[in-house]
Design an enzyme around this catalytic site. Structure first.
Site, PDB file in Angstrom:
ATOM      1  N   ARG A   1       0.837  -1.194   0.000  1.00  0.00           N
ATOM      2  CA  ARG A   1       0.000   0.000   0.000  1.00  0.00           C
ATOM      3  C   ARG A   1       0.871   1.242   0.000  1.00  0.00           C
ATOM      4  O   ARG A   1       1.817   1.341   0.783  1.00  0.00           O
ATOM      5  CB  ARG A   1      -0.929   0.009   1.221  1.00  0.00           C
ATOM      6  CG  ARG A   1      -2.129   0.917   1.055  1.00  0.00           C
ATOM      7  CD  ARG A   1      -3.120   0.747   2.188  1.00  0.00           C
ATOM      8  NE  ARG A   1      -3.681  -0.595   2.282  1.00  0.00           N
ATOM      9  CZ  ARG A   1      -4.758  -0.899   3.003  1.00  0.00           C
ATOM     10  NH1 ARG A   1      -5.383   0.044   3.677  1.00  0.00           N
ATOM     11  NH2 ARG A   1      -5.213  -2.130   3.056  1.00  0.00           N
TER      12      ARG A   1
ATOM     13  N   SER B   1      -8.428   0.077  -0.043  1.00  0.00           N
ATOM     14  CA  SER B   1      -9.524   0.021   0.919  1.00  0.00           C
ATOM     15  C   SER B   1     -10.093   1.415   1.193  1.00  0.00           C
ATOM     16  O   SER B   1     -10.631   2.051   0.304  1.00  0.00           O
ATOM     17  CB  SER B   1      -9.044  -0.662   2.202  1.00  0.00           C
ATOM     18  OG  SER B   1     -10.097  -0.852   3.097  1.00  0.00           O
ATOM     19  N   HIS B   2      -9.940   1.902   2.435  1.00  0.00           N
ATOM     20  CA  HIS B   2     -10.532   3.181   2.823  1.00  0.00           C
ATOM     21  C   HIS B   2      -9.540   4.338   2.751  1.00  0.00           C
ATOM     22  O   HIS B   2      -9.889   5.457   3.115  1.00  0.00           O
ATOM     23  CB  HIS B   2     -11.055   3.082   4.259  1.00  0.00           C
ATOM     24  CG  HIS B   2      -9.979   2.758   5.252  1.00  0.00           C
ATOM     25  ND1 HIS B   2      -9.553   1.468   5.465  1.00  0.00           N
ATOM     26  CD2 HIS B   2      -9.225   3.552   6.066  1.00  0.00           C
ATOM     27  CE1 HIS B   2      -8.598   1.483   6.379  1.00  0.00           C
ATOM     28  NE2 HIS B   2      -8.369   2.726   6.755  1.00  0.00           N
TER      29      HIS B   2
ATOM     30  N   LYS C   1      -3.830  -6.574  -2.288  1.00  0.00           N
ATOM     31  CA  LYS C   1      -4.082  -7.639  -1.321  1.00  0.00           C
ATOM     32  C   LYS C   1      -3.927  -8.953  -2.083  1.00  0.00           C
ATOM     33  O   LYS C   1      -4.610  -9.172  -3.086  1.00  0.00           O
ATOM     34  CB  LYS C   1      -5.490  -7.530  -0.734  1.00  0.00           C
ATOM     35  CG  LYS C   1      -5.706  -6.277   0.115  1.00  0.00           C
ATOM     36  CD  LYS C   1      -7.115  -6.238   0.694  1.00  0.00           C
ATOM     37  CE  LYS C   1      -7.317  -5.011   1.567  1.00  0.00           C
ATOM     38  NZ  LYS C   1      -8.677  -4.950   2.163  1.00  0.00           N
TER      39      LYS C   1
ATOM     40  N   ASP D   1     -17.087  -0.070   3.248  1.00  0.00           N
ATOM     41  CA  ASP D   1     -15.852   0.676   3.023  1.00  0.00           C
ATOM     42  C   ASP D   1     -15.496   0.635   1.540  1.00  0.00           C
ATOM     43  O   ASP D   1     -16.256   0.107   0.716  1.00  0.00           O
ATOM     44  CB  ASP D   1     -14.717   0.160   3.910  1.00  0.00           C
ATOM     45  CG  ASP D   1     -14.255  -1.247   3.569  1.00  0.00           C
ATOM     46  OD1 ASP D   1     -14.994  -1.974   2.873  1.00  0.00           O
ATOM     47  OD2 ASP D   1     -13.153  -1.639   4.004  1.00  0.00           O
TER      48      ASP D   1
ATOM     49  N   ASP E   1     -13.425  -0.914  -0.532  1.00  0.00           N
ATOM     50  CA  ASP E   1     -13.372  -2.159  -1.306  1.00  0.00           C
ATOM     51  C   ASP E   1     -14.475  -3.133  -0.900  1.00  0.00           C
ATOM     52  O   ASP E   1     -14.491  -4.279  -1.336  1.00  0.00           O
ATOM     53  CB  ASP E   1     -11.995  -2.819  -1.205  1.00  0.00           C
ATOM     54  CG  ASP E   1     -11.588  -3.165   0.221  1.00  0.00           C
ATOM     55  OD1 ASP E   1     -12.101  -2.534   1.163  1.00  0.00           O
ATOM     56  OD2 ASP E   1     -10.741  -4.067   0.404  1.00  0.00           O
TER      57      ASP E   1
ATOM     58  N   ASP F   1     -15.277  -4.868   1.642  1.00  0.00           N
ATOM     59  CA  ASP F   1     -15.115  -6.118   2.392  1.00  0.00           C
ATOM     60  C   ASP F   1     -15.540  -5.948   3.846  1.00  0.00           C
ATOM     61  O   ASP F   1     -15.680  -6.930   4.578  1.00  0.00           O
ATOM     62  CB  ASP F   1     -13.682  -6.657   2.303  1.00  0.00           C
ATOM     63  CG  ASP F   1     -12.638  -5.719   2.897  1.00  0.00           C
ATOM     64  OD1 ASP F   1     -12.969  -4.547   3.184  1.00  0.00           O
ATOM     65  OD2 ASP F   1     -11.491  -6.159   3.078  1.00  0.00           O
ATOM     66  N   ARG F   2     -15.766  -4.681   4.278  1.00  0.00           N
ATOM     67  CA  ARG F   2     -16.267  -4.425   5.624  1.00  0.00           C
ATOM     68  C   ARG F   2     -17.648  -3.786   5.538  1.00  0.00           C
ATOM     69  O   ARG F   2     -17.926  -3.002   4.628  1.00  0.00           O
ATOM     70  CB  ARG F   2     -15.339  -3.490   6.393  1.00  0.00           C
ATOM     71  CG  ARG F   2     -14.025  -4.128   6.777  1.00  0.00           C
ATOM     72  CD  ARG F   2     -13.235  -3.225   7.684  1.00  0.00           C
ATOM     73  NE  ARG F   2     -12.814  -1.992   7.026  1.00  0.00           N
ATOM     74  CZ  ARG F   2     -12.651  -0.830   7.649  1.00  0.00           C
ATOM     75  NH1 ARG F   2     -12.916  -0.710   8.930  1.00  0.00           N
ATOM     76  NH2 ARG F   2     -12.241   0.228   6.974  1.00  0.00           N
TER      77      ARG F   2
ATOM     78  N   HIS G   1     -14.737  -6.647  10.288  1.00  0.00           N
ATOM     79  CA  HIS G   1     -14.344  -7.742   9.403  1.00  0.00           C
ATOM     80  C   HIS G   1     -15.001  -9.020   9.926  1.00  0.00           C
ATOM     81  O   HIS G   1     -14.883  -9.329  11.113  1.00  0.00           O
ATOM     82  CB  HIS G   1     -12.820  -7.934   9.395  1.00  0.00           C
ATOM     83  CG  HIS G   1     -12.086  -6.949   8.548  1.00  0.00           C
ATOM     84  ND1 HIS G   1     -12.063  -7.027   7.173  1.00  0.00           N
ATOM     85  CD2 HIS G   1     -11.337  -5.870   8.874  1.00  0.00           C
ATOM     86  CE1 HIS G   1     -11.323  -6.038   6.689  1.00  0.00           C
ATOM     87  NE2 HIS G   1     -10.874  -5.318   7.699  1.00  0.00           N
TER      88      HIS G   1
END
Length: 454
Positions: free
Chosen positions: A15, A99-100, A109, A243, A245, A247-248, A330
């Protein structure tokens, strides 16, 4: 391009700022290194809606194909949609997302076949080492036969898999406000929710990696203010916030109040234990006391772990756990290759709410039993010294101390955990108690010690 890869290769992923810290040339080297380390003859790649994501994903694909791996590009997707592809195809995968994080960031990832995580101890250090070496010496020699690159859409199959795991066909109609934060929830929610008895009120579904409305991080209270107001204005049954991406997933009740991820963990754990009696449930050490209590009440076995997805997934694989949850929203499912998927957790909440007549606030009351501080960050010059000062203050009769992850101090009526950030000069504090006054007292005591300047 001279790159300090230690700045962008983190504990669980890559990242950094594009193009200042990394670019498509480096992404191509990461693709080649990924294939070399995983010894893969085929991989799958997906990406989010950030402006830099398609180019980075294509470059990674070139690097992988150069070393002979066949590449399947699934294009725009959520991170859990990439995990679905890795699991269902049986291929290592790479997801391009930060992500965020703000718009100028991007990342990767990575996972092995079956969505098994790639972290520092499971291949990421080797990938970094190869990419560093090749950035100085040039790309590795190409395979005699380069791999192919093909495109495949997995969204419909992903949605069908999720809906096969949670039956919502018989629930009462629900009105749900969904804030996608201009992230990948705007791509996945319409297909996953299609055909369900849901009146969906969309917010910020336009895919826009510059995040024009608010940061795509629903754990920060300022980023769910719009959702809370809209839930109240619409008279909705609940709100969901994803979020960047997707995933949350963070949940808001009918009053516009946030529902703690610990309460969601306990609720989903109870549902999964109804399907798999006696199963093991993983929770990290800063989820609420409610979680292990609910697990035991429902005949399950709670297992406490360190914070972080690699630890959760490792423990799930070791124990055969059916579900795992974290304070950070998560949620991990054995039925989803032990990977995290906020969308599947959201479907469980919708099924639980729609399967009875009460409100969401009434439903989660049984799972939200204690007063919590939430995570409080303090900037400190010397994390170890500050933590040692706190430990010295609390050592003694009537408390237990453990250092599974940072310092956890537990008494009869309260507990707190103090952890150092891996990437910043921060100490993170979480406090829980049987009542609000006790929680506030312990919180203020510990913060005074942490933030003292003597």
């Amino acid at each position: 391009m001279t790159v300090d890869l230690s700045q962008i290769v983190k504990a669980y992923d890559v990242r950094g700022v594009v193009p200042d810290q990394w670019d498509e040339d480096l992404a191509e080297l990461f693709g080649a290194a990924f294939v070399r380390v995983t010894d893969a003859d085929a991989i799958v790649i997906g990406h989010d809606m950030r402006p830099s994501s398609p180019g980075l994903a294509d470059a990674f694909a070139r690097g992988a194909a150069r070393l002979g791996a066949d590449v399947t590009l699934i294009g725009l997707c959520s991170t859990d949609q990439l995990y679905f592809a890795s699991g269902s195809f049986g291929l290592p995968g790479a997801m391009f997302t930060a992500s965020h994080n703000p718009a100028q960031y991007n990342g990767i990832k990575m996972c092995r076949a079956g969505a098994a995580p790639v972290g520092q101890d499971t291949g990421l250090a080797e990938i970094r080492e190869l990419a560093e070496r090749w950035s100085e010496t040039g790309a590795p020699e190409a395979a005699a036969t380069p791999g192919t690159v093909t495109e495949r859409d997995t969204l419909a199959d992903y949605a069908a898999h999720l809906k096969a795991l949670v039956d919502l066909t018989a629930i009462r109609p629900l009105k749900v406000v969904v804030d996608a934060g201009n992230g990948m929830g705007g791509h996945t929610v319409p297909t996953v929710f299609e055909g369900l008895p849901l009146d969906v009120v969309p917010m910020y579904f336009e895919l826009d990696g510059t995040f024009p409305n608010h940061e795509a991080n629903p754990l920060d209270p300022k980023n769910i203010v719009d959702l809370q107001a809209r839930v109240r204005a619409e008279g909705a049954d609940l709100g969901l916030a994803f979020d960047g991406d997707a995933d949350r997933c963070f949940v808001v009740d009918e009053r516009g109040e946030g529902v703690s991820p610990s309460a969601i963990t306990a609720l989903v754990a109870a549902r999964e234990l109804a399907k798999h009696p006696g199963g093991t449930i993983i929770h990290n050490l800063i989820t609420s006391w409610s979680v292990p209590e609910v697990v035991r009440e429902n005949g399950g076995e709670p297992v406490r772990t360190r914070v972080g997805h690699s630890f959760i997934k490792e423990e799930m694989a070791k124990t055969g756990a059916i579900f795992g949850g974290e304070h950070s929203a998560h949620y991990y499912f054995r039925d989803f290759w032990n990977a995290d998927t906020g969308m599947l957790a959201a479907l469980h909440v919708l099924a639980a709410l729609g399967g009875q007549e009460g409100t969401l606030s009434d439903l989660v009351e049984a799972y939200d039993r204690y007063a919590s501080s939430g995570e409080i960050n303090s900037t400190v010059a010397d994390q170890a010294a500050s933590a040692a000062k706190v430990r010295a203050a609390y050592e003694g009769e009537g408390v237990t101390l453990d250092e599974l992850d940072g310092l956890t101090v537990t008494a009869a009526d309260w507990w707190f955990n103090l952890r150092a950030s891996n990437t910043e000069p921060l100490l993170r504090l979480n406090v829980e108690a049987r009542d609000e006054a006790t929680m506030a007292k312990i919180r203020d005591e510990v913060l005074a010690l942490v933030r003292a300047t003597d």
